[in-house]
Design a protein around this motif. Structure first.
Motif, short mmCIF file in Angstrom:
data_model
loop_
_atom_site.label_atom_id
_atom_site.label_comp_id
_atom_site.label_asym_id
_atom_site.label_seq_id
_atom_site.Cartn_x
_atom_site.Cartn_y
_atom_site.Cartn_z
N THR A 200 0.86 -1.35 0.06
CA THR A 200 -0.21 -0.09 0.15
C THR A 200 1.03 1.18 0.03
OG1 THR A 200 -1.93 -1.14 1.32
CG2 THR A 200 -1.65 1.31 1.21
N GLY A 201 0.58 2.05 -0.86
CA GLY A 201 0.93 3.57 -0.70
C GLY A 201 1.78 4.05 -2.26
N PRO A 202 2.33 4.98 -2.21
CA PRO A 202 2.93 5.42 -3.49
C PRO A 202 4.37 4.80 -3.76
CG PRO A 202 3.17 7.13 -2.01
CD PRO A 202 2.36 6.19 -1.28
N ARG A 203 4.72 4.72 -5.07
CA ARG A 203 5.95 4.02 -5.54
C ARG A 203 6.54 4.66 -6.58
NH1 ARG A 203 4.57 0.69 -9.71
NH2 ARG A 203 2.29 0.16 -9.90
N VAL A 204 7.75 4.30 -6.86
CA VAL A 204 8.39 5.21 -7.84
C VAL A 204 9.69 3.93 -8.44
CG1 VAL A 204 10.16 6.54 -6.51
CG2 VAL A 204 9.75 6.89 -8.84
N ALA B 168 -3.70 -2.06 -0.64
CA ALA B 168 -4.05 -3.72 -0.47
C ALA B 168 -5.28 -3.74 0.14
CB ALA B 168 -2.88 -4.21 0.43
N LEU B 169 -6.12 -4.92 -0.08
CA LEU B 169 -7.29 -4.99 0.24
C LEU B 169 -7.35 -6.44 0.86
CD1 LEU B 169 -9.52 -3.25 -2.36
CD2 LEU B 169 -9.16 -2.41 -0.24
N GLY B 170 -6.76 -6.89 1.79
CA GLY B 170 -6.84 -8.19 2.14
C GLY B 170 -5.58 -8.75 1.41
N SER B 171 -5.76 -9.74 0.56
CA SER B 171 -4.97 -10.56 -0.10
C SER B 171 -5.03 -9.79 -1.66
CB SER B 171 -5.32 -12.05 -0.29
OG SER B 171 -6.38 -12.06 -0.50
N LEU B 172 -5.71 -8.92 -1.94
CA LEU B 172 -6.15 -8.09 -3.36
C LEU B 172 -5.42 -6.83 -3.21
CD1 LEU B 172 -7.59 -8.40 -5.96
CD2 LEU B 172 -9.60 -7.09 -4.83
N VAL C 55 13.19 -2.29 -10.58
CA VAL C 55 13.31 -2.12 -9.19
C VAL C 55 12.72 -0.77 -8.64
CG1 VAL C 55 15.38 -3.40 -9.01
CG2 VAL C 55 15.65 -0.86 -9.47
N GLY C 56 12.29 -0.54 -7.36
CA GLY C 56 11.72 0.58 -6.78
C GLY C 56 11.62 0.86 -5.69
N TYR C 57 10.98 1.74 -5.22
CA TYR C 57 10.98 2.40 -3.49
C TYR C 57 9.63 2.90 -3.65
CZ TYR C 57 12.09 4.42 0.71
OH TYR C 57 12.09 4.91 2.21
N ARG C 58 9.03 2.17 -2.36
CA ARG C 58 7.64 2.37 -1.94
C ARG C 58 7.55 3.35 -0.59
NH1 ARG C 58 3.06 0.10 -3.32
NH2 ARG C 58 4.10 -1.77 -4.24
N PHE C 59 6.91 4.47 -0.77
CA PHE C 59 7.02 5.25 0.34
C PHE C 59 6.07 5.17 1.70
CE2 PHE C 59 8.46 7.43 -3.52
CZ PHE C 59 9.86 8.11 -2.99
N GLY D 213 11.08 4.81 -16.55
CA GLY D 213 10.44 4.96 -15.27
C GLY D 213 9.31 4.92 -15.04
N ASP D 214 8.77 4.71 -13.88
CA ASP D 214 7.36 4.52 -13.56
C ASP D 214 6.85 4.88 -12.12
OD1 ASP D 214 8.31 2.53 -11.97
OD2 ASP D 214 6.88 1.08 -12.85
N ILE D 215 5.72 5.48 -11.99
CA ILE D 215 5.19 5.78 -10.72
C ILE D 215 3.94 5.03 -10.58
CG2 ILE D 215 6.41 7.96 -10.61
CD1 ILE D 215 3.78 9.28 -11.32
N GLY D 216 3.50 4.99 -9.23
CA GLY D 216 2.20 4.39 -8.87
C GLY D 216 1.61 4.48 -7.53
N TYR D 217 0.54 4.30 -7.39
CA TYR D 217 0.06 4.13 -6.03
C TYR D 217 -0.96 2.77 -5.87
CZ TYR D 217 -1.96 5.79 -1.71
OH TYR D 217 -2.34 5.89 -0.48
N ASP D 218 -0.61 2.07 -4.87
CA ASP D 218 -1.38 0.82 -4.74
C ASP D 218 -1.97 0.86 -3.44
OD1 ASP D 218 -0.37 -0.56 -7.02
OD2 ASP D 218 1.66 -0.71 -6.12
#
Length: 221
Positions: free
Chosen positions: A33-37, A76-80, A217-221, A69-74
């Motif tokens: 869960t959270g933003p990533r780059v 987590a809703l349980g296992s989904l 490879v990336g980092y999640r904040f 490069g990419d950015i995203g936001y995820d």
């Protein structure tokens, strides 16, 4: 092309099966869960499509290295896990011709330019630190052209609009860092030609396929 797709799918499946085995030592506070780059590197192949409106040999292709490069936001809703992501990449894929050859239509080089992507992904946790996911969305690619009449050399480009589908595996390798591998298929169905002076044509139909196998490879904040 079918063999290429099956090989890519088999590779992703094998990684997905093997990933839980080395995920057991992951930190207890891993979360998706959270933003990533992140950064992306991989194989890129661009070729004419094989649809009913294409009379171009699909073996005529340009392949090379995709990078970006990419950015995203995820969330987590349980296992989904669901999320949104955006990406900008470049490519070394190109085809070089003799511009004076009639078959080249005056184009001395056709090179893959920048590629933009925006979409969503949905995955499930195969292990506490292993995510297997599918993705899809909109992609806009560019083909950079160098043309010559033997005296004057000019540059123009095509803008291509289409969709992208893909699947991959993401593995947490720390509380905030991760690595991933994915296969992506893009199809561009619309294009417009843009001249060096900024003018452009109306959109017209095309059928262009793109296959990519990328690691990141990336980092999640």
């Amino acid at each position: 092309m079918r063999k290429f797709v099956l090989t890519a799918a088999a590779s992703a499946l094998a990684l997905g099966i093997a990933a839980p085995a080395f995920a057991q030592d992951a930190p207890a506070d891993v979360t998706f869960t959270g933003p990533r780059v992140g950064v992306i590197l991989g194989y890129d192949k661009l070729q004419p499509g094989s649809g009913p409106n294409s009379d171009i040999d699909s073996d005529r292709k340009a392949d090379g290295l995709v990078y970006g490069g990419d950015i995203g936001y995820d969330v987590a809703l349980g296992s989904l896990v669901v999320g949104a992501e955006g990406e900008i990449t470049g490519s070394t894929s190109k085809v070089t011709n003799n511009p004076l050859d009639a078959a080249a239509l005056g184009y001395g080089r056709v090179k893959s330019g920048r590629d933009l992507y925006a979409g969503v992904r949905v995955g499930f946790l195969a292990a506490p630190s292993t995510l297997i996911y599918a993705k899809g969305g909109y992609t806009n690619g560019r083909l950079d052209l160098v043309a010559s009449d033997g005296t004057t050399t000019t540059g123009q480009h095509f803008n291509l609009d289409g969709y992208r589908l893909g699947a991959g595996v993401e593995q947490s390798i720390g509380s905030n860092t991760y690595a991933k591998v994915e296969y992506r298929y893009s199809n561009y169905g619309n294009a417009r030609f843009e001249y060096a002076n900024g003018a452009n044509t109306n959109n017209f139909d095309v059928d262009t396929d793109r296959h990519q196998i990328a690691v990141g490879v990336g980092y999640r904040f």
